[in-house]
Write an enzyme that holds these catalytic residues in place. Structure first.
Site, mmCIF file in Angstrom:
data_model
loop_
_atom_site.group_PDB
_atom_site.id
_atom_site.type_symbol
_atom_site.label_atom_id
_atom_site.label_comp_id
_atom_site.label_asym_id
_atom_site.label_seq_id
_atom_site.Cartn_x
_atom_site.Cartn_y
_atom_site.Cartn_z
ATOM 1 N N HIS A 29 0.633 -1.378 0.251
ATOM 2 C CA HIS A 29 -0.041 0.180 0.212
ATOM 3 C C HIS A 29 0.804 1.086 -0.271
ATOM 4 O O HIS A 29 2.024 1.096 0.657
ATOM 5 C CB HIS A 29 -0.979 0.230 1.232
ATOM 6 C CG HIS A 29 -0.224 -0.078 2.675
ATOM 7 N ND1 HIS A 29 0.180 0.733 3.768
ATOM 8 C CD2 HIS A 29 -0.069 -1.393 3.449
ATOM 9 C CE1 HIS A 29 0.644 0.938 4.217
ATOM 10 N NE2 HIS A 29 0.779 -0.657 4.140
ATOM 11 N N ASP A 30 0.046 2.234 -0.941
ATOM 12 C CA ASP A 30 0.860 3.901 -0.715
ATOM 13 C C ASP A 30 2.492 3.820 -1.371
ATOM 14 O O ASP A 30 3.596 4.381 -1.244
ATOM 15 C CB ASP A 30 1.106 4.121 0.276
ATOM 16 C CG ASP A 30 -0.151 3.851 1.085
ATOM 17 O OD1 ASP A 30 -1.631 4.695 0.180
ATOM 18 O OD2 ASP A 30 -0.878 3.454 1.920
ATOM 19 N N GLY B 83 4.734 -1.101 2.734
ATOM 20 C CA GLY B 83 4.210 0.471 2.609
ATOM 21 C C GLY B 83 4.686 1.424 2.234
ATOM 22 O O GLY B 83 6.551 1.579 3.084
#
Length: 260
Positions: free
Chosen positions: A119-120, A137
């Protein structure tokens, strides 16, 4: 051509000339650009936008929920550019509210078997993640970086432009543009001279970067080394790129020849 056993939500946006293989599943909020080829047994879900001319191989999982305990189902996005190759068992997750809500991947990248983009994350253009490379992440991987097989990039870590990470390396510190790092916990070994030459960088500029590298990393005190950097390097684009990378986020540890 879309295989008769593929399951595609009626709300998904599928452009012309997209191929979808047997038993692949595509969710309602997915957009897929022209001439992208999706092999068999691929799962694409979430708010995922995929560009043109990509190839996604069997058992890849694209756009499923982030592996973050703070994620509670909010709408976040995954964007994938053009002409990427996403090999078998690759996983890519969308962003989270706490990280800006977006995972973004550029163009012309190669994600080998079982690579993971968390994520991200931000992944630039022409990046290669070899087999079994996970990005934690919020990792930021700049253009032309190469990360060797079974290496792991810790969350929030930056890997600079055209840097090269050796195999089986734990990348826990930011790696400068054009740097080479390997070892159990990412030790800076020098500059990616072969990569620079392949990009047709003039030898004069490469030599200047090599001399600047010696000054920047002559001791563990990077702040002092940068302040004493010779003025002759200030007009060299490669040197200024490295200096800007180091100074951009002073809270992040930098991978150095002295790293332990």
């Amino acid at each position: 051509m879309i295989h008769k056993t593929a399951i595609i939500d009626s709300k998904a946006k599928i452009s012309k000339n997209v191929k979808v293989g047997p038993y692949s599943v595509i969710g309602a909020n997915v957009e897929i650009g022209e001439n992208t080829e999706i092999h068999s047994h691929v799962n694409i879900s979430g708010y995922t936008k995929i560009g043109k001319n990509n190839k996604i191989y069997p058992f890849a999982s694209i756009g499923n929920d982030p592996q973050d305990l703070k994620y509670v189902g909010e709408k976040t996005d995954l964007e994938i550019g053009d002409s990427n190759k996403i090999r078998e068992y690759v996983t890519m997750n969308p962003g989270t509210n706490g990280g800006g809500g977006l995972t973004k991947i550029g163009n012309n990248c190669l994600f080998m078997v079982s690579a993971h983009v968390a994520h991200d994350c931000f992944v630039g253009n022409n990046v290669i993640l070899a087999n079994n490379v996970p990005l934690g992440g919020h990792a930021h991987i700049d253009d032309y970086a190469i990360i060797g097989g079974n290496s792991a990039v810790q969350q929030f870590t930056r890997v600079g432009k055209a840097a090269m990470i050796g195999g089986m390396c734990g990348v826990v510190r930011d790696v400068i543009p054009y740097g080479i790092a390997h070892g159990n916990r990412s030790i800076l070994q020098g500059l990616n001279l072969i990569g620079l030459r392949r990009k047709n960088i003039p030898n004069k500029e490469i030599m200047a970067l090599s001399e600047a590298y010696k000054e920047i990393f002559k001791s563990e005190n990077l702040t002092e080394n940068l302040s004493n950097l010779s003025n002759e390097f200030k007009n060299n684009a490669l040197v200024t790129e490295v200096v800007a990378f180091i100074e951009k986020d002073k809270k992040r540890p930098i991978c150095t020849p002295f790293s332990k």
